[in-house]
Design an enzyme around this catalytic site. Structure first.
Site, PDB file in Angstrom:
ATOM      1  N   ASP A   1       7.946 -12.107   5.772  1.00  0.00           N
ATOM      2  CA  ASP A   1       7.021 -13.063   5.171  1.00  0.00           C
ATOM      3  C   ASP A   1       7.436 -13.430   3.737  1.00  0.00           C
ATOM      4  O   ASP A   1       6.655 -13.280   2.811  1.00  0.00           O
ATOM      5  CB  ASP A   1       5.620 -12.406   5.211  1.00  0.00           C
ATOM      6  CG  ASP A   1       4.517 -13.333   4.760  1.00  0.00           C
ATOM      7  OD1 ASP A   1       4.646 -14.548   4.957  1.00  0.00           O
ATOM      8  OD2 ASP A   1       3.525 -12.824   4.193  1.00  0.00           O
TER       9      ASP A   1
ATOM     10  N   GLU B   1       0.058  -1.482   0.707  1.00  0.00           N
ATOM     11  CA  GLU B   1      -0.253  -2.924   0.709  1.00  0.00           C
ATOM     12  C   GLU B   1      -1.685  -3.088   1.154  1.00  0.00           C
ATOM     13  O   GLU B   1      -2.096  -2.495   2.153  1.00  0.00           O
ATOM     14  CB  GLU B   1       0.612  -3.692   1.722  1.00  0.00           C
ATOM     15  CG  GLU B   1       2.011  -4.016   1.278  1.00  0.00           C
ATOM     16  CD  GLU B   1       2.771  -4.903   2.275  1.00  0.00           C
ATOM     17  OE1 GLU B   1       2.141  -5.688   3.012  1.00  0.00           O
ATOM     18  OE2 GLU B   1       4.001  -4.789   2.301  1.00  0.00           O
TER      19      GLU B   1
ATOM     20  N   TYR C   1      -4.747  -4.268   6.179  1.00  0.00           N
ATOM     21  CA  TYR C   1      -5.427  -5.524   5.853  1.00  0.00           C
ATOM     22  C   TYR C   1      -6.785  -5.607   6.536  1.00  0.00           C
ATOM     23  O   TYR C   1      -7.137  -6.619   7.128  1.00  0.00           O
ATOM     24  CB  TYR C   1      -4.515  -6.701   6.220  1.00  0.00           C
ATOM     25  CG  TYR C   1      -3.315  -6.785   5.291  1.00  0.00           C
ATOM     26  CD1 TYR C   1      -3.382  -7.525   4.116  1.00  0.00           C
ATOM     27  CD2 TYR C   1      -2.142  -6.089   5.561  1.00  0.00           C
ATOM     28  CE1 TYR C   1      -2.303  -7.592   3.239  1.00  0.00           C
ATOM     29  CE2 TYR C   1      -1.058  -6.145   4.691  1.00  0.00           C
ATOM     30  CZ  TYR C   1      -1.147  -6.895   3.535  1.00  0.00           C
ATOM     31  OH  TYR C   1      -0.086  -6.947   2.666  1.00  0.00           O
TER      32      TYR C   1
ATOM     33  N   GLU D   1       7.372  -1.747   7.445  1.00  0.00           N
ATOM     34  CA  GLU D   1       6.667  -2.133   8.668  1.00  0.00           C
ATOM     35  C   GLU D   1       7.574  -2.282   9.886  1.00  0.00           C
ATOM     36  O   GLU D   1       7.540  -3.307  10.584  1.00  0.00           O
ATOM     37  CB  GLU D   1       5.881  -3.433   8.445  1.00  0.00           C
ATOM     38  CG  GLU D   1       4.778  -3.296   7.433  1.00  0.00           C
ATOM     39  CD  GLU D   1       3.764  -4.435   7.471  1.00  0.00           C
ATOM     40  OE1 GLU D   1       4.075  -5.483   8.060  1.00  0.00           O
ATOM     41  OE2 GLU D   1       2.675  -4.267   6.929  1.00  0.00           O
TER      42      GLU D   1
HETATM   43  C1  BDP Z   1       2.671  -7.254   5.520  1.00  0.00           C
HETATM   44  C2  BDP Z   1       4.091  -7.376   5.026  1.00  0.00           C
HETATM   45  C3  BDP Z   1       4.253  -8.331   3.851  1.00  0.00           C
HETATM   46  C4  BDP Z   1       3.404  -9.569   4.072  1.00  0.00           C
HETATM   47  C5  BDP Z   1       1.960  -9.142   4.160  1.00  0.00           C
HETATM   48  C6  BDP Z   1       1.013 -10.343   4.340  1.00  0.00           C
HETATM   49  O1  BDP Z   1       4.638  -6.121   4.695  1.00  0.00           O
HETATM   50  O2  BDP Z   1       5.602  -8.642   3.675  1.00  0.00           O
HETATM   51  O3  BDP Z   1       3.588 -10.534   3.081  1.00  0.00           O
HETATM   52  O4  BDP Z   1       1.795  -8.292   5.267  1.00  0.00           O
HETATM   53  O5  BDP Z   1       0.729 -10.681   5.485  1.00  0.00           O
HETATM   54  O6  BDP Z   1       2.688  -7.245   6.909  1.00  0.00           O
HETATM   55  O7  BDP Z   1       0.608 -10.926   3.350  1.00  0.00           O
END
Ligand code: BDP
Length: 586
Positions: free
Chosen positions: A158, A499, A462, A406
């Site tokens: 991404d 993250e 997330y 990931e």
């Molecule tokens: C994660 C990835 C990262 C993406 C992020 C996203 O590690 O590179 O930019 O999600 O979706 O899966 O913002």
């Protein structure tokens, strides 16, 4: 590999500036021995993509030929001359006066070439054929196909697949006898540091002198025998956000004559993991910071000192103490800044895109084959780990290595793929730093095969964004349940949020605090913080992302990824002030 410097025995010429570039069209091979016929101009360092207006250049998948004149002064003809590329993304073939001089695969680590047999005094032709192709053998990993009769690469990651000569190109000299590399081994006990430098030397010399200087320029240890350790008796430690750097000076002499000298800075610090906590210098350490990108308008992924310095100042302003070089090694200059300022770094290889049936673009989620039976990245994976450790081994700021991001660690074969890579990193690193593989949500505690191999469980999560989008109450129940399962399974491993974040359009406000608004980003982080603050085995929070960044276009990415705490041009979103309050209080 040593960083190139100018000193009493070494000269340094920077080849940055405007170079000529030409796209290599299909069936129109470029002859490296002839001048480019139809070039356009590109600044080095810098990505090609955003310096040009022409869509055909931006969309070109394949080779770009760079050309410049390399002037060599007569005074340097008796010296050993080395041409050093700090990074060319992703593959480079270098030609000097029409002769092939080097081939390097991998877009984020340096390579250098002994050029004495290829150059003469005066003007020399330098050409670099740069490829932006990624496929299932490269890192990062991309999906390569012929589309409409042309090559096409769909990134399996991404961020925008910028290409070009991204970091400085330098020519440096040494004498024929020279210091090739220095590994600074040290042991620290109760204030006393025993330093055992491992120096690789090519050529003959009579004597060697090793000296350690402190920040006040006081000579604190010296020796004329590489076998004899140097002792720092009252060590000032390198502490997070309170850096202290010693300098190790190594000099070679032919009788009284100095033939080569090199000074490497280093900090003394310890890292330990004990019962799910991380300790730096015997003090519990909590990671506050970011996953970042090297990304800025116009520059793309090109190195720029002012941007690197601003980013570091913004991190300090917020009270951050660390960042991850997601998802590739950053410039050597950024690593040196982090050493100088005491910023802790999780140093990551470009091991990204290792999940064949996943992509932010749902159209690509239809490849059901097992990742580890499909990919051919193992050889390059070895290489990127080796090259990163060779480059960054002495940095005090590097506290952890991330050997992938990931991957499909829930699929059969993941353990067999990663075990030798973890062993390789441990074997190559003289400091035996902890190793992580930031984990994707698909690789749940039940399915994951890599967690057992790593020292800290880094989770990219997330909840509230990709899962239970906008419903923070349900999302946080799910998050907490998942984290508790991880802890149950691996009670002795620290857990870190490597993250978490929500796309946020700067300036978009909502009374209803809806997703994409600045208010939602605040609610999202508050909800996540509540969960992680309640779990004492959580050792850190790296927000995703430090700043908005460019990605390939797709239906979820309107002008890039907007999860930044800052906009792409580094203006704060409202969340920045909340984070500052939180981190200054922690
Ligand atoms: C994660 C990835 C990262 C993406 C992020 C996203 O590690 O590179 O930019 O999600 O979706 O899966 O913002």
């Amino acid at each position: 590999m040593l960083y190139p410097v100018m000193n009493e025995t070494r000269s340094l010429i920077d080849l940055s500036g405007i170079w000529r570039v030409q796209v290599e069209k299909q069936n129109e091979a470029i002859d490296p021995a002839k001048p480019l016929k139809d070039p356009f101009l590109i600044a080095v360092p810098g990505s090609i993509d955003d310096q040009v207006i022409d869509e055909t250049i931006r969309k070109h998948v394949g080779n770009f030929w760079y050309e410049t004149e390399m002037m060599i002064p007569i005074s340097l003809m008796d010296e050993r001359k080395v041409l050093r590329f700090a990074s060319v993304t992703h593959e480079a073939v270098v030609y000097i006066n029409g002769i092939k001089a080097a081939h390097h695969i991998g877009g984020f680590t340096p390579f250098e070439i002994d050029i004495d047999s290829l150059v003469h005094a005066g003007k020399n032709d330098l050409k670099v054929c740069v490829s932006n192709i990624l496929d299932e053998s490269t890192l990062p990993c991309g999906f390569y196909q012929e589309k409409n009769g042309r090559p096409s690469v769909t990134p399996r990651f991404d961020f925008y697949n910028y290409c070009g000569i991204h970091r400085p190109v330098k020519l440096y000299t040494t004498k024929k006898t020279y210091i090739d590399d220095i590994v600074i081994h040290y042991e620290y006990h109760g204030g006393v540091t025993t330093v055992r430098p491992e120096v690789s030397i090519t050529g003959n010399y009579d004597t060697i002198k090793l000296k350690i200087w402190d920040e006040d320029n006081q000579l604190i240890a010296q020796s004329s025998d590489v076998e004899q350790p140097l002792v720092i008796s009252e060590t000032r430690l390198w502490q997070p956000l309170d850096a202290y750097l010693y300098r190790l000076e190594v000099s070679l002499f032919d009788k009284e004559l100095l033939i080569d000298t090199y000074t490497e800075e280093f900090g003394v610090r310890t890292i330990q993991i004990k019962q799910n906590k991380v300790y730096i210098n015997d003090k519990e350490f909590y990671f506050k910071g970011f996953g970042k990108h090297e990304d800025f308008p116009v520059l793309g992924k090109g190195y720029n000192g002012a941007v690197a310095n601003l980013d570091k100042n913004l991190m300090k302003w917020l009270g951050a103490n660390s960042f991850r070089t997601s998802h590739y090694p950053y410039s050597e200059e950024e690593m040196r800044l982090a050493d100088r300022e005491g910023i802790v770094v999780i140093d990551e290889v470009p091991g990204v895109g290792l999940f064949t049936n996943f992509h932010v673009d749902v159209n690509l989620n239809n490849n059901k084959k097992n990742t580890w039976e499909t990919l051919r990245t193992h050889e390059n994976h070895h290489k990127v780990i080796q090259e990163l450790i060779e480059r960054d081994k002495n940095h005090a700021c590097v506290v952890v290595w991330a050997i992938a991001n990931e991957p499909a660690s829930h699929q059969e074969g993941a353990r067999a793929y990663f075990k030798p890579l973890v062993e390789l990193a441990k074997a190559l690193d003289h400091q035996k730093r902890p190793i992580v593989i930031p984990n994707i949500v698909n690789a749940s505690p039940e399915l994951d095969q890599a967690a057992e191999l790593v020292d800290i469980l880094c989770l990219n999560r997330y909840y509230g964004w990709y899962i239970e989008h906008g419903d923070l109450d349900s999302a946080m129940i799910g998050l907490r349940q998942e984290i508790e399962k991880w802890h149950e399974k691996y009670p002795d491993k620290p857990i870190m949020f490597s993250e978490f974040g929500a796309d946020t359009i700067s300036g978009l406000h909502s009374l209803y605090r809806t997703p994409y608004s600045e208010e939602f980003q605040i609610d999202f982080y508050k909800a996540n913080f509540e969960v992680l603050d309640a779990l004492d085995y959580v050792v850190g929070e790296h927000l995703w992302n430090f700043a908005d960044f460019a990605t390939a276009a797709n239906i979820r990415r309107i002008d890039g990824n907007k999860k930044g705490i800052f906009t792409r041009d580094r203006r704060p979103k409202s969340i920045a002030f909340e984070i500052k309050k939180r981190w200054e209080a922690r």
